[in-house]
Design a protein around this motif. Structure first.
Motif, PDB file in Angstrom:
ATOM      1  N   ASP A 306       0.849  -1.196   0.000  1.00 58.20           N
ATOM      2  CA  ASP A 306       0.000   0.000   0.000  1.00 58.20           C
ATOM      3  C   ASP A 306       0.881   1.240   0.000  1.00 58.20           C
ATOM      4  N   GLY A 307       0.393   2.272  -0.639  1.00 59.17           N
ATOM      5  CA  GLY A 307       1.134   3.532  -0.635  1.00 59.17           C
ATOM      6  C   GLY A 307       2.317   3.550  -1.591  1.00 59.17           C
ATOM      7  N   THR A 308       2.336   2.632  -2.565  1.00 62.32           N
ATOM      8  CA  THR A 308       3.400   2.673  -3.572  1.00 62.32           C
ATOM      9  C   THR A 308       3.072   3.764  -4.578  1.00 62.32           C
ATOM     10  N   GLY A 309       4.018   4.667  -4.792  1.00 61.12           N
ATOM     11  CA  GLY A 309       3.747   5.778  -5.687  1.00 61.12           C
ATOM     12  C   GLY A 309       4.290   5.566  -7.078  1.00 61.12           C
ATOM     13  N   LYS A 310       5.323   4.747  -7.175  1.00 61.22           N
ATOM     14  CA  LYS A 310       6.000   4.618  -8.465  1.00 61.22           C
ATOM     15  C   LYS A 310       6.656   3.247  -8.543  1.00 61.22           C
ATOM     16  N   ILE A 311       6.552   2.616  -9.690  1.00 57.60           N
ATOM     17  CA  ILE A 311       7.262   1.358  -9.915  1.00 57.60           C
ATOM     18  C   ILE A 311       8.259   1.605 -11.037  1.00 57.60           C
ATOM     19  N   ILE A 312       9.526   1.342 -10.744  1.00 61.53           N
ATOM     20  CA  ILE A 312      10.557   1.659 -11.724  1.00 61.53           C
ATOM     21  C   ILE A 312      11.101   0.395 -12.354  1.00 61.53           C
ATOM     22  N   ASN A 313      11.185   0.432 -13.674  1.00 61.41           N
ATOM     23  CA  ASN A 313      11.800  -0.644 -14.429  1.00 61.41           C
ATOM     24  C   ASN A 313      13.274  -0.293 -14.575  1.00 61.41           C
ATOM     25  N   GLY A 314      14.136  -0.995 -13.830  1.00 62.62           N
ATOM     26  CA  GLY A 314      15.554  -0.661 -13.812  1.00 62.62           C
ATOM     27  C   GLY A 314      15.907  -0.117 -12.445  1.00 62.62           C
ATOM     28  N   GLY A 315      17.006   0.591 -12.365  1.00 61.48           N
ATOM     29  CA  GLY A 315      17.434   1.136 -11.081  1.00 61.48           C
ATOM     30  C   GLY A 315      16.825   2.500 -10.812  1.00 61.48           C
ATOM     31  N   PRO A 316      17.003   3.023  -9.606  1.00 61.72           N
ATOM     32  CA  PRO A 316      16.401   4.310  -9.266  1.00 61.72           C
ATOM     33  C   PRO A 316      17.003   5.494 -10.013  1.00 61.72           C
ATOM     34  N   MET A 317      18.223   5.379 -10.511  1.00 64.65           N
ATOM     35  CA  MET A 317      18.848   6.514 -11.189  1.00 64.65           C
ATOM     36  C   MET A 317      18.510   6.566 -12.673  1.00 64.65           C
ATOM     37  N   MET A 318      18.676   5.440 -13.344  1.00 65.68           N
ATOM     38  CA  MET A 318      18.494   5.434 -14.797  1.00 65.68           C
ATOM     39  C   MET A 318      17.199   4.792 -15.243  1.00 65.68           C
ATOM     40  N   GLY A 319      16.548   4.068 -14.340  1.00 64.35           N
ATOM     41  CA  GLY A 319      15.343   3.349 -14.713  1.00 64.35           C
ATOM     42  C   GLY A 319      14.210   4.290 -15.075  1.00 64.35           C
ATOM     43  N   LYS A 320      13.196   3.743 -15.723  1.00 58.47           N
ATOM     44  CA  LYS A 320      12.042   4.560 -16.089  1.00 58.47           C
ATOM     45  C   LYS A 320      10.817   3.997 -15.397  1.00 58.47           C
ATOM     46  N   THR A 325       1.821  -2.753 -14.706  1.00 61.73           N
ATOM     47  CA  THR A 325       2.708  -3.883 -14.378  1.00 61.73           C
ATOM     48  C   THR A 325       2.482  -5.038 -15.332  1.00 61.73           C
ATOM     49  N   ASP A 326       1.551  -4.857 -16.255  1.00 62.44           N
ATOM     50  CA  ASP A 326       1.255  -5.939 -17.190  1.00 62.44           C
ATOM     51  C   ASP A 326       2.220  -5.898 -18.373  1.00 62.44           C
ATOM     52  N   ILE A 327       3.501  -5.866 -18.082  1.00 62.32           N
ATOM     53  CA  ILE A 327       4.503  -5.816 -19.145  1.00 62.32           C
ATOM     54  C   ILE A 327       5.507  -6.928 -18.902  1.00 62.32           C
ATOM     55  N   PRO A 328       6.132  -7.428 -19.959  1.00 62.27           N
ATOM     56  CA  PRO A 328       7.034  -8.553 -19.773  1.00 62.27           C
ATOM     57  C   PRO A 328       8.427  -8.157 -19.272  1.00 62.27           C
ATOM     58  N   VAL A 329       9.059  -9.095 -18.567  1.00 62.59           N
ATOM     59  CA  VAL A 329      10.475  -8.960 -18.216  1.00 62.59           C
ATOM     60  C   VAL A 329      11.262  -9.261 -19.487  1.00 62.59           C
ATOM     61  N   THR A 330      12.223  -8.393 -19.827  1.00 64.43           N
ATOM     62  CA  THR A 330      13.016  -8.636 -21.030  1.00 64.43           C
ATOM     63  C   THR A 330      14.473  -8.864 -20.640  1.00 64.43           C
ATOM     64  N   LYS A 331      15.313  -9.054 -21.657  1.00 61.71           N
ATOM     65  CA  LYS A 331      16.734  -9.292 -21.383  1.00 61.71           C
ATOM     66  C   LYS A 331      17.367  -8.103 -20.667  1.00 61.71           C
ATOM     67  N   GLY A 332      16.784  -6.920 -20.824  1.00 63.10           N
ATOM     68  CA  GLY A 332      17.377  -5.723 -20.224  1.00 63.10           C
ATOM     69  C   GLY A 332      16.815  -5.360 -18.860  1.00 63.10           C
ATOM     70  N   THR A 333      15.869  -6.138 -18.355  1.00 60.54           N
ATOM     71  CA  THR A 333      15.272  -5.805 -17.055  1.00 60.54           C
ATOM     72  C   THR A 333      16.218  -6.233 -15.941  1.00 60.54           C
ATOM     73  N   SER A 334      16.883  -5.266 -15.308  1.00 59.08           N
ATOM     74  CA  SER A 334      17.826  -5.648 -14.253  1.00 59.08           C
ATOM     75  C   SER A 334      17.165  -5.593 -12.889  1.00 59.08           C
ATOM     76  N   GLY A 335      16.120  -4.806 -12.754  1.00 64.36           N
ATOM     77  CA  GLY A 335      15.471  -4.726 -11.459  1.00 64.36           C
ATOM     78  C   GLY A 335      14.121  -4.051 -11.543  1.00 64.36           C
ATOM     79  N   ILE A 336      13.318  -4.266 -10.520  1.00 68.55           N
ATOM     80  CA  ILE A 336      12.045  -3.565 -10.364  1.00 68.55           C
ATOM     81  C   ILE A 336      12.120  -2.911  -8.988  1.00 68.55           C
ATOM     82  N   VAL A 337      12.049  -1.592  -8.957  1.00 71.85           N
ATOM     83  CA  VAL A 337      12.175  -0.878  -7.689  1.00 71.85           C
ATOM     84  C   VAL A 337      10.851  -0.176  -7.386  1.00 71.85           C
TER      85      VAL A 337
END
Lengths: 427, 284
Positions: A306-320, A325-337
């Motif tokens: 609860d209270g999640t404001g943002k889900i980032i695909n990648g790291g907190p600095m460079m991720g977008k 969340t209905d998107i696939p994990v790809t070869k470039g997905t290093s993290g979900i923050v």
């Protein structure tokens, strides 16, 4: 946070969506049709050019359809949707856990194998590995650098991999050394991972020419140009590549994938993804099949708190941030923050106070405030003259700006326009 | 007394000498400029908007003088009257074009198109467009950050705070095309200006399949071809699940508007329909 627990294996999902463009370069061409039966590891899309990569099925089952579905950016792109039925692997894949240290493949075979098995850089840029291994004529690689820095804060996938697959990474390093015909390799690890440094140094003593280098903790040291400077003190010229100073850099994740591809015949169809965040119930690293949805991944780690404001695909600095969340994990997905709501919003944009912090923090020696102003004025030629293309989008400038100016957003805009100019010039 | 005379004389001499030098230099480095360029510039609107494709009105005037035929050279701001005077000045044939007006082809107001996420980055459409598909389920629709408003030199386009969509003021719009170029989603189009500013157009640019469009937006074009079938003038083409009404072929009969199941075809500045006509068409 997620670095304490060992890598968990995410159960095979009931359906996967595998995009055909998961790498930099030409998208792969689909070679399966609707209702085809596929096995784990089977090629479903073939490399569409030199800078391209094969895409393999990560599950066994039936191809439901080939359709355009939203990717991490929300834009629709071609994906192969496979309904999972059991978990039947191709017979050619060696599934045993025994370490194979002897490298029987020749140089050419190794390069061919990385192409065939769809290996791309797993640090995040997803540059096809076989291209990096094909050293252009007239240039010579002298050193191989293995990137164990972990590109961004929060992410721990490379850290866990080094602890759990250390032996394999070392053999992978040897394979890469053979492919590049170099006798020296360095593994750079930041000193905030003493366990990984100790573990890999222990194993490295068994292998010739591999040295583990502890590094000061610094962002963005995971950038290859910064890593080269830190380890062998050479500077890649502006617009140049690491090979211009006689080096090639590979991520530890890629090195492990190369080991599996060459020694076990295993294509790249799964990767380690960090799921973390302040309120995440069960932050951990998961071995995920490519094409599994982010929803599956978040469910496994205790759901979205609860209270999640943002889900980032990648790291907190460079991720977008992702819109769904209905998107696939790809070869470039290093993290979900996952970022809590109170930390998710940007501050109000204020005027530039000419403090110069962005300049002192830029690892490439650029002038972010200037690039932003030029971008705002649409002066793309000047953006190019001021070396915008050297920017690796590490986000340090935006992070440090006391006036909360969206420096990186405008630099990205400038880069995309400069790229258009460069392309039209080459035509 | 003597000093005064000497001063006056010497200064006059220097002045005269400088005048001679300046005259000689001016003769030597004289640049001939066609006087017609000035004449043409005089009749141009002087907006320097770049709508003609040249850098400012002077650039356009030079191009007009240089060209053998006026052909593609057209000032959208001045229109036919202005180009007529240019033609007279230069003694060339005038180009006559239908006047145009900018039209915003998205009707995804918040009530029709739900927000699925919240955008918090730099507030320009171009940056948001490069970053991701947008804060609604529709990846083609208006992002609503007003890049078109920022570039308009004529104050002719404004964001409506209720619909969060840009609106064009027809009387002020000069069809210079600045907003068309600024919009990263290619939503704005220049269409033929009709009598009494009447307009019929498909207010959607979504090329996604019907079901996907419908899910994201109530008033999106789903490519059902109902309008294509009913059009008596062959003015409608449906490609990639999107209908397009040719502004030149369209005779403003309004038959397509009635049959559109998603109300994505808009009719603007028409008198209110008589109820009978509507029911008749619906029965068909």
């Amino acid at each position: 946070m997620a670095s304490k627990a060992s890598i968990k294996i995410l159960p095979v999902p009931s359906m996967v969506k595998i995009p055909v463009a998961q790498h930099i370069g030409t998208p792969a061409e689909v070679v399966v049709a609707r209702n085809d039966q596929v096995k784990v590891g089977q090629v479903i899309a073939k490399s569409g050019g030199f800078i391209s990569s094969n895409i393999h099925s990560s599950v066994s089952g039936k191809v439901q359809k080939i359709d355009k579905l939203p990717d991490a950016s929300g834009y629709r792109q071609s994906m192969v949707i496979i309904e999972v039925d059991g978990d039947e692997w191709l017979e050619s894949i060696d599934r045993s856990d025994t370490l194979v240290t002897e490298i029987s493949a020749t140089r050419e075979e190794i390069v061919a194998k990385t192409l065939e098995m769809g290996i791309v850089g797993l640090g995040g840029a997803t540059f096809p590995t076989h291209v990096k291994l094909s050293v252009p004529k007239g240039k010579k690689a002298e050193v191989l650098i293995i990137n164990g820095v972990e590109c961004e804060p929060y992410l721990t996938s490379d850290h866990r991999l080094m602890l759990e697959k250390g032996e394999e990474i070392l053999v992978g390093t040897q394979i890469l050394m053979k492919a590049l015909d170099v006798s020296k390799a360095y593994i750079g690890i930041e000193s905030n991972k003493p366990d990984a440094i100790q573990h890999l140094s222990g194993i490295a003593s068994k292998y010739d020419g591999i040295e583990v280098v502890p590094l000061k903790v610094m962002y963005p040291q995971g950038g290859e140009k910064q890593l080269i400077k830190a380890i062998i003190d050479r500077e890649v010229p502006s617009g140049g590549l690491p090979i211009d100073v006689g080096t090639v850099v590979h991520n530890v994740g890629t090195t492990f994938a190369v080991y599996e591809a060459v020694q076990n015949n295993k294509p790249l169809f799964e990767r380690v993804v960090t799921v973390t965040g302040k309120d995440v119930k069960d932050p951990a690293n998961y071995m995920v099949r490519i094409g599994a949805s982010v929803t599956d991944l978040l469910d496994a780690s205790g759901g979205i708190p609860d209270g999640t404001g943002k889900i980032i695909n990648g790291g907190p600095m460079m991720g977008k941030a992702i819109g769904s969340t209905d998107i696939p994990v790809t070869k470039g997905t290093s993290g979900i923050v996952l970022i809590p709501e109170d930390k998710a919003k940007r501050n109000k944009i204020q005027n530039c106070i000419r403090c110069g912090k962005c300049i002192s923090v830029c690892p490439m020696g650029l002038e972010p405030y200037l690039l932003m102003s030029l971008s705002e004025l649409s002066r793309w030629e000047d953006v190019e003259l001021n070396k915008a293309m050297d920017c690796m989008e590490c986000g340090s400038c935006s992070f440090t700006c006391p006036a909360s100016r969206p420096l990186l957003d405008y630099i990205r805009l400038g880069k995309s326009n400069v790229l258009k100019i460069i392309r039209s010039r080459n035509k | 007394m003597n000093t005064v005379v000497i001063t006056i004389l010497s200064l006059s001499l220097i002045g005269a000498l400088a005048a001679v030098i300046l005259y000689l230099v001016a003769q030597k480095f004289k640049v001939y400029e066609d006087p017609r360029i000035d004449q043409v510039e005089e009749v141009l609107p002087g907006a320097n908007c770049g709508g003609c494709g040249y850098p400012g009105c002077r650039g356009f005037a030079e191009a007009c003088v240089k060209a053998d035929e006026l052909g593609d050279l057209f000032c959208p701001v001045g229109g036919n009257a202005c180009m007529g005077s240019v033609a007279i000045t230069l003694g060339k044939d005038a180009v006559v074009k239908d006047p145009e007006v900018a039209v915003v082809r998205c009707n995804g107001t918040p009530e029709h198109r739900f927000r699925t996420n919240h955008y918090d980055g730099a507030t320009t459409c171009t940056i948001a467009h490069n970053l991701y598909a947008g804060d609604t389920g529709c990846e083609f629709g208006c992002l609503g950050m007003g890049d078109c408003v920022d570039v308009c030199d004529f104050d002719a386009i404004h964001m409506n705070p209720e619909t969060l969509l840009p609106e064009v003021i027809d009387d002020l719009c000069t069809a210079c095309g600045a907003c068309v170029r600024a919009c990263p989603k290619d939503i704005i189009e220049l269409r033929k200006k009709n009598k009494k500013d009447r307009k019929i157009f498909v207010s959607c640019v979504s090329t996604a399949k019907g079901a996907i469009t419908k899910k994201a937006c109530d008033v999106g074009c789903i490519g059902c071809k109902a309008c294509f079938k009913v059009c008596p003038h062959d003015a409608i083409v449906v490609e990639n699940f999107l209908a397009y009404i040719d502004p030149v072929k369209c005779k403003l009969c309004r038959k397509c508007v009635v049959v559109c199941p998603t109300n994505s075809i808009l009719e603007i500045n028409f008198p209110v329909r008589k109820l009978k006509v509507v029911t008749e068409l619906e029965e068909k």
